[in-house]
Design a protein around this motif. Structure first.
Motif, mmCIF file in Angstrom:
data_model
loop_
_atom_site.group_PDB
_atom_site.id
_atom_site.type_symbol
_atom_site.label_atom_id
_atom_site.label_comp_id
_atom_site.label_asym_id
_atom_site.label_seq_id
_atom_site.Cartn_x
_atom_site.Cartn_y
_atom_site.Cartn_z
ATOM 1 N N GLN A 29 -34.765 46.829 -63.452
ATOM 2 C CA GLN A 29 -33.858 48.153 -62.853
ATOM 3 C C GLN A 29 -34.409 48.226 -62.058
ATOM 4 O O GLN A 29 -33.109 49.790 -61.583
ATOM 5 N N PHE A 30 -35.551 48.485 -60.848
ATOM 6 C CA PHE A 30 -35.663 49.238 -59.756
ATOM 7 C C PHE A 30 -35.798 48.713 -58.440
ATOM 8 O O PHE A 30 -36.324 48.812 -57.125
ATOM 9 N N ASP A 31 -35.085 46.961 -58.769
ATOM 10 C CA ASP A 31 -35.358 46.595 -57.716
ATOM 11 C C ASP A 31 -33.943 46.791 -56.429
ATOM 12 O O ASP A 31 -32.996 45.698 -56.690
ATOM 13 N N VAL A 32 -34.099 47.190 -55.312
ATOM 14 C CA VAL A 32 -33.414 47.614 -54.860
ATOM 15 C C VAL A 32 -32.806 46.594 -53.263
ATOM 16 O O VAL A 32 -31.737 46.687 -53.172
ATOM 17 N N LEU A 33 -33.796 45.652 -53.517
ATOM 18 C CA LEU A 33 -33.546 43.857 -52.849
ATOM 19 C C LEU A 33 -33.112 43.178 -52.965
ATOM 20 O O LEU A 33 -32.443 42.299 -52.698
ATOM 21 N N ALA A 34 -32.711 42.779 -54.839
ATOM 22 C CA ALA A 34 -32.250 42.015 -55.354
ATOM 23 C C ALA A 34 -30.927 41.693 -54.871
ATOM 24 O O ALA A 34 -31.026 40.191 -54.695
ATOM 25 N N ALA A 35 -30.220 42.865 -54.124
ATOM 26 C CA ALA A 35 -28.774 42.283 -53.954
ATOM 27 C C ALA A 35 -28.196 41.945 -52.830
ATOM 28 O O ALA A 35 -27.603 40.995 -51.896
ATOM 29 N N LEU A 36 -29.591 41.725 -51.703
ATOM 30 C CA LEU A 36 -29.882 41.056 -50.529
ATOM 31 C C LEU A 36 -29.702 39.854 -50.651
ATOM 32 O O LEU A 36 -30.406 39.051 -51.158
ATOM 33 N N ASP A 37 -28.817 39.012 -49.430
ATOM 34 C CA ASP A 37 -29.618 37.579 -49.260
ATOM 35 C C ASP A 37 -30.120 37.326 -48.450
ATOM 36 O O ASP A 37 -30.850 38.130 -47.688
#
Length: 71
Positions: A61-69
């Motif tokens: 829920q806090f992984d703001v980097l997950a959407a990066l390739d």
């Protein structure tokens, strides 16, 4: 400034003193706190801020980097 550099700057600013206990490195070492022991009396608070930030970012829920390739 490239977007990835801006993201790095913003994350660094937000997490710089994350979970700060309100003491100094010298205090932590002098009093043999749990944090000082955990981080072998070396840059105690800096290592704590980084470790606590990685723990937070490791939660989905806090992984703001997950959407990066990968690039």
């Amino acid at each position: 400034m490239p977007a990835n550099h801006l993201l790095a700057v913003l994350l660094a600013a937000m997490l710089h003193d994350f979970d700060h206990p309100g003491t100094s490195n010298a205090f932590e070492v002098r009093h043999g706190t749990e944090l000082a022991i955990l981080h072998s009396n070396q840059s105690v608070l800096e290592r704590h801020h980084l470790a606590a930030a990685f723990q937070l970012l490791g939660q989905p829920q806090f992984d703001v980097l997950a959407a990066l390739d990968g690039d």
